[in-house]
Design an enzyme around this catalytic site. Sequence first.
Site, mmCIF file in Angstrom:
data_model
loop_
_atom_site.group_PDB
_atom_site.id
_atom_site.type_symbol
_atom_site.label_atom_id
_atom_site.label_comp_id
_atom_site.label_asym_id
_atom_site.label_seq_id
_atom_site.Cartn_x
_atom_site.Cartn_y
_atom_site.Cartn_z
ATOM 1 N N HIS A 62 35.995 32.077 40.208
ATOM 2 C CA HIS A 62 35.660 31.404 41.461
ATOM 3 C C HIS A 62 34.727 32.243 42.339
ATOM 4 O O HIS A 62 34.254 31.771 43.371
ATOM 5 C CB HIS A 62 36.929 30.990 42.223
ATOM 6 C CG HIS A 62 37.649 32.091 42.920
ATOM 7 N ND1 HIS A 62 38.839 32.621 42.453
ATOM 8 C CD2 HIS A 62 37.378 32.752 44.060
ATOM 9 C CE1 HIS A 62 39.261 33.558 43.279
ATOM 10 N NE2 HIS A 62 38.390 33.649 44.272
ATOM 11 N N ASP A 115 40.565 31.242 35.609
ATOM 12 C CA ASP A 115 39.765 31.868 36.662
ATOM 13 C C ASP A 115 39.307 33.258 36.236
ATOM 14 O O ASP A 115 39.758 34.282 36.758
ATOM 15 C CB ASP A 115 40.599 31.931 37.946
ATOM 16 C CG ASP A 115 39.776 32.314 39.163
ATOM 17 O OD1 ASP A 115 38.536 32.329 39.060
ATOM 18 O OD2 ASP A 115 40.386 32.595 40.218
ATOM 19 N N SER A 210 39.389 38.664 45.419
ATOM 20 C CA SER A 210 39.028 37.975 44.194
ATOM 21 C C SER A 210 38.476 38.909 43.134
ATOM 22 O O SER A 210 37.574 39.693 43.397
ATOM 23 C CB SER A 210 37.987 36.904 44.509
ATOM 24 O OG SER A 210 38.408 36.103 45.573
#
Length: 256
Positions: A62, A115, A210
Amino acid sequence: MFFYSFLFLLVTSLADGMESGIIGGKEAKPHSRPYMASIQCRNHHTCGGMLIREDFVLTAAHCLNYNVNDQVHLEVVLGAHNLTKVEKSQQRIPVMKLIQHPRFKKNNEHDYSYDIMLLKLKKKAKLNKYVKVMPLPKKSGKTPANVKCSIAGWGSKTASGKRASDVLREVGLKLQFSFECKNKWQQYFDSERMICSASDGKHAFCWGDSGSPLICNTKAQGIASYTIDSSCTSTKYPQSYVKISYFLPWIKENIA
């Protein structure tokens, strides 16, 4: 209905607020995590990652939620501790190619159990005491609960903070039982491809952090994927990670 509304907020927060944030942690010893990478767009830290080969960084899929025009400005900074300083240890390398897992986007919806993304660097990193490769797990297997792990990143110290930390920070976390993660997240958690950690209300990664690696017993086991959007220290919902070992065949195929 709650989960659909929540997922919308979750995806919105991940797309719009990528600055990593370690909450309740401490400043890491400078260069104690030489595998850490700061993924930057226009010199702004957006995601964490780890160096897995001299020319490849592993991160979260992402992190590709940029404007298409910004992708040409993606760089990876290695060997850093303080991102606001021009440290002699730092290596700034442009990203040549982004390899997002093809199943991350399925039926126009994000599947966060996929992801994961590889960044092919324009040139090989120079390995030294400040920049080192983190070995991948050797095989897929179960990661037991209650194992003490840690995660590091550059980011705000609070969920409401907007200014990223200058220095690399780290926090200790404990793995949760997969069935507890499944009970909480329901269809948004896949125990085969994901693991999770529970926050004690004081310690957590935030706004994604992230792509940063979850380290358990000196081994990289997961990639920070998602948490509840507004309260990173929620004790109700576990924080989730993509299980690296599951994706070993995909990783090896793409870096071969």
